[in-house]
Scaffold this active site. Structure first.
Site, PDB file in Angstrom:
ATOM      1  N   GLU A   1       0.823  -1.229   0.000  1.00  0.00           N
ATOM      2  CA  GLU A   1       0.000   0.000   0.000  1.00  0.00           C
ATOM      3  C   GLU A   1       0.848   1.266   0.000  1.00  0.00           C
ATOM      4  O   GLU A   1       0.551   2.241   0.693  1.00  0.00           O
ATOM      5  CB  GLU A   1      -1.030  -0.026   1.143  1.00  0.00           C
ATOM      6  CG  GLU A   1      -1.923  -1.251   1.031  1.00  0.00           C
ATOM      7  CD  GLU A   1      -3.332  -1.087   1.549  1.00  0.00           C
ATOM      8  OE1 GLU A   1      -3.755   0.031   1.831  1.00  0.00           O
ATOM      9  OE2 GLU A   1      -4.019  -2.121   1.651  1.00  0.00           O
ATOM     10  N   GLY A   2       1.908   1.230  -0.819  1.00  0.00           N
ATOM     11  CA  GLY A   2       2.862   2.317  -0.877  1.00  0.00           C
ATOM     12  C   GLY A   2       3.995   2.019   0.077  1.00  0.00           C
ATOM     13  O   GLY A   2       3.770   1.900   1.283  1.00  0.00           O
TER      14      GLY A   2
HETATM   15  C1  LIG Z   1       2.366  -9.381   0.084  1.00  0.00           C
HETATM   16  C2  LIG Z   1       2.032  -8.348  -0.943  1.00  0.00           C
HETATM   17  C3  LIG Z   1       0.697  -8.103  -1.239  1.00  0.00           C
HETATM   18  C4  LIG Z   1       0.345  -7.170  -2.210  1.00  0.00           C
HETATM   19  N1  LIG Z   1      -0.974  -7.001  -2.540  1.00  0.00           N
HETATM   20  C5  LIG Z   1      -1.316  -6.148  -3.557  1.00  0.00           C
HETATM   21  C6  LIG Z   1      -2.684  -6.033  -3.986  1.00  0.00           C
HETATM   22  O1  LIG Z   1      -3.590  -6.688  -3.436  1.00  0.00           O
HETATM   23  N2  LIG Z   1      -2.964  -5.208  -5.014  1.00  0.00           N
HETATM   24  C7  LIG Z   1      -2.019  -4.470  -5.651  1.00  0.00           C
HETATM   25  O2  LIG Z   1      -2.350  -3.739  -6.568  1.00  0.00           O
HETATM   26  N3  LIG Z   1      -0.704  -4.557  -5.279  1.00  0.00           N
HETATM   27  C8  LIG Z   1      -0.338  -5.392  -4.244  1.00  0.00           C
HETATM   28  N4  LIG Z   1       0.979  -5.499  -3.854  1.00  0.00           N
HETATM   29  C9  LIG Z   1       2.003  -4.723  -4.554  1.00  0.00           C
HETATM   30  C10 LIG Z   1       2.597  -3.590  -3.712  1.00  0.00           C
HETATM   31  O3  LIG Z   1       1.655  -2.557  -3.591  1.00  0.00           O
HETATM   32  C11 LIG Z   1       3.899  -3.144  -4.402  1.00  0.00           C
HETATM   33  O4  LIG Z   1       4.833  -4.184  -4.237  1.00  0.00           O
HETATM   34  C12 LIG Z   1       4.442  -1.839  -3.822  1.00  0.00           C
HETATM   35  O5  LIG Z   1       3.602  -0.761  -4.156  1.00  0.00           O
HETATM   36  C13 LIG Z   1       5.852  -1.544  -4.334  1.00  0.00           C
HETATM   37  O6  LIG Z   1       5.924  -1.650  -5.719  1.00  0.00           O
HETATM   38  P1  LIG Z   1       7.090  -2.545  -6.382  1.00  0.00           P
HETATM   39  O7  LIG Z   1       7.098  -3.855  -5.722  1.00  0.00           O
HETATM   40  O8  LIG Z   1       6.897  -2.504  -7.860  1.00  0.00           O
HETATM   41  O9  LIG Z   1       8.423  -1.804  -6.003  1.00  0.00           O
HETATM   42  P2  LIG Z   1       9.121  -0.534  -6.797  1.00  0.00           P
HETATM   43  O10 LIG Z   1       8.067   0.454  -7.083  1.00  0.00           O
HETATM   44  O11 LIG Z   1       9.848  -1.134  -7.948  1.00  0.00           O
HETATM   45  O12 LIG Z   1      10.096  -0.030  -5.725  1.00  0.00           O
HETATM   46  C14 LIG Z   1      11.367  -0.639  -5.483  1.00  0.00           C
HETATM   47  C15 LIG Z   1      12.085   0.195  -4.417  1.00  0.00           C
HETATM   48  O13 LIG Z   1      12.294   1.527  -4.906  1.00  0.00           O
HETATM   49  C16 LIG Z   1      11.741   2.466  -3.989  1.00  0.00           C
HETATM   50  N5  LIG Z   1      11.246   3.613  -4.722  1.00  0.00           N
HETATM   51  C17 LIG Z   1      10.409   3.617  -5.807  1.00  0.00           C
HETATM   52  N6  LIG Z   1      10.155   4.872  -6.180  1.00  0.00           N
HETATM   53  C18 LIG Z   1      10.823   5.696  -5.328  1.00  0.00           C
HETATM   54  C19 LIG Z   1      10.958   7.106  -5.175  1.00  0.00           C
HETATM   55  N7  LIG Z   1      10.317   7.970  -5.978  1.00  0.00           N
HETATM   56  N8  LIG Z   1      11.736   7.576  -4.185  1.00  0.00           N
HETATM   57  C20 LIG Z   1      12.386   6.733  -3.327  1.00  0.00           C
HETATM   58  N9  LIG Z   1      12.297   5.386  -3.414  1.00  0.00           N
HETATM   59  C21 LIG Z   1      11.524   4.888  -4.397  1.00  0.00           C
HETATM   60  C22 LIG Z   1      10.639   1.721  -3.274  1.00  0.00           C
HETATM   61  O14 LIG Z   1      10.321   2.311  -2.039  1.00  0.00           O
HETATM   62  C23 LIG Z   1      11.266   0.349  -3.134  1.00  0.00           C
HETATM   63  O15 LIG Z   1      12.113   0.335  -2.017  1.00  0.00           O
HETATM   64  C24 LIG Z   1       1.363  -6.426  -2.877  1.00  0.00           C
HETATM   65  C25 LIG Z   1       2.711  -6.667  -2.573  1.00  0.00           C
HETATM   66  C26 LIG Z   1       3.053  -7.617  -1.620  1.00  0.00           C
HETATM   67  C27 LIG Z   1       4.500  -7.865  -1.325  1.00  0.00           C
END
Ligand SMILES: Cc1cc2nc3c(=O)[nH]c(=O)nc-3n(C[C@H](O)[C@H](O)[C@H](O)COP(=O)(O)OP(=O)(O)OC[C@H]3O[C@@H](n4cnc5c(N)ncnc54)[C@H](O)[C@@H]3O)c2cc1C
Length: 379
Positions: free
Chosen positions: A359-360
């Site tokens: 959730e972010g």
């Molecule tokens: C158990 C689990 C359940 C989930 N359930 C759902 C669900 O039901 N529905 C859904 O839609 N999604 C779901 N998600 C997805 C989740 O919301 C995303 O994993 C999360 O938003 C992060 O996106 P990402 O994994 O693509 O990481 P990225 O966006 O690729 O980020 C990678 C890293 O870079 C950092 N980063 C990215 N941008 C910036 C910035 N501008 N400044 C500083 N740091 C930055 C992030 O904080 C992170 O540390 C789930 C994930 C998990 C693990």
């Protein structure tokens, strides 16, 4: 702001405490990786599957503070059942806030009875934090939308009956071109892919595919172009729920660690007699108390219709970081036993990490907080 529970909130908390002890605990002791249907249905029977939604659509008609208290109590054995309820709440919140009367009547009462399970589908393989970059497209053809694309990490994927899906309808990319749709399980072209196994959680998340997936045009929620606002509105409130489950699981880890510190002997005395361990316990208790207060404050502001999104982000950030610290220290206090799957604290430690990401991520929460802080210079 009053931090004591009202009589009604205390009764609700005790109802959940009792449910956790009598039904959740024995279920989890033998549970496999399948979705916990019996517990979910029971949440519906107890009137806990739609706590903050209007009674008119079968909901509890209670405030977000009560919802937060329930989620915290439900997470005292770990965050999984609390997160089931919290994720189920995202599509409910969207339908309640943005849905038309037909959509509300069709879905909300059945979701409140826990006959239908909800899911929220925003994230894609290349677009998580940068949610405005999603690629799933929805094209209007006659009285149908045709969806094409892929989602990943979808909690309840494959199990849920109702998917609230964000897809691009406008020309080009960006937040203004995104719309939100209801996709029912069984829709032509809706398929489920690989199960992901996030650490610490007993059940999986899953990839969801839209392969020329056909849905009726009446399944558009709000207007075309509202989808990003819809998703962000849901996540603002969702952050209070992640904070609440994190406080519950941190409290669970703390309770285990406190008892263990009292029981475990070293150098002829309880390890809880050592100041090094006492300071750790004191910091853990303080972190939980602080996280609980800011989480309740976010719920309090929301309940009064006041701006709450920055405080909700602070609550999510502080509560999930507190849960990470408290569970890490709980493992430390258990020593070698802390790493063993025969003891509970390692599972709580792994679940706590998930809270910092969903959730972010906590970096994104800092961006939201900073944006609010700097707003005054941009007016
Ligand atoms: C158990 C689990 C359940 C989930 N359930 C759902 C669900 O039901 N529905 C859904 O839609 N999604 C779901 N998600 C997805 C989740 O919301 C995303 O994993 C999360 O938003 C992060 O996106 P990402 O994994 O693509 O990481 P990225 O966006 O690729 O980020 C990678 C890293 O870079 C950092 N980063 C990215 N941008 C910036 C910035 N501008 N400044 C500083 N740091 C930055 C992030 O904080 C992170 O540390 C789930 C994930 C998990 C693990």
């Amino acid at each position: 702001m009053d931090y004591t529970l009202t009589e009604e909130q205390e009764l609700l908390r005790r109802l959940v405490e009792d449910f956790v002890a009598r039904e959740v605990k024995p279920y989890l002791e033998t549970a496999g990786e399948e979705f916990p249907w019996p517990l979910f249905r029971k949440l519906g029977e107890l009137g806990l599957a739609a706590i903050p939604f209007p009674a008119e659509y079968g909901g509890g008609g209670l405030d977000y503070t009560s919802y937060s208290i329930v989620l915290e109590e439900l997470s005292r054995l770990g965050s999984h059942l609390g997160s089931v309820l919290a994720v189920h709440g995202l599509p409910q919140l969207i339908l309640n806030h943005f849905g038309d009367e037909t959509q509300k009547k069709k879905y909300l009462p059945a979701m409140a009875r826990a006959e239908l399970l909800g899911a929220f589908a925003l994230t894609e393989p290349h677009a998580g934090s940068d949610a405005a970059s999603i690629n799933t497209r929805a094209e209007l053809r006659g009285d149908k939308y045709i969806l094409r694309g892929q989602k990943i990490w979808i909690t309840h994927g494959g199990d849920a009956d109702i998917y609230l899906v964000m897809a691009v309808t406008g020309k080009g990319k960006g937040s203004r071109g995104i719309s939100s749709f209801i996709v029912e399980k069984g829709a032509a072209g809706l398929a489920f892919g690989k199960r992901e196994k996030p650490m610490g959680l007993p059940h999986h998340t899953r990839e969801v595919f839209f392969e020329d997936c056909e849905i009726p045009s009446r399944n558009l929620v709000g207007r075309e172009g509202d989808g990003f606002k819809v998703a962000m509105t849901a996540l603002d409130s969702g952050r209070v729920t992640v904070a609440s489950t994190s406080v519950g699981l941190a409290q669970a880890a703390f309770d285990y660690a406190l008892s263990y510190a009292h029981e475990r002997k070293a150098f002829g005395q309880s390890i809880g007699e050592f100041q090094g361990i006492q300071f750790m316990l004191a910091d853990m208790a303080a972190a939980i108390e602080g996280a609980r207060c800011v989480t309740r404050k976010a719920a309090f502001l929301r309940d009064r219709g006041l701006p709450f999104n920055a405080v909700a982000s602070m609550a999510k950030l502080l509560a999930t970081d507190a849960a990470m610290k408290v569970t890490t220290d709980a493992v430390q206090i258990y020593g070698g036993y802390g790493t063993s799957e025969d003891y509970p604290v390692q599972a709580l430690f792994r679940q706590a990490k998930i809270g910092q990401i969903v959730e972010g991520t906590n970096q994104i929460q800092r961006m939201i907080i900073a944006r609010e802080l700097l707003k005054k210079f941009k007016q």
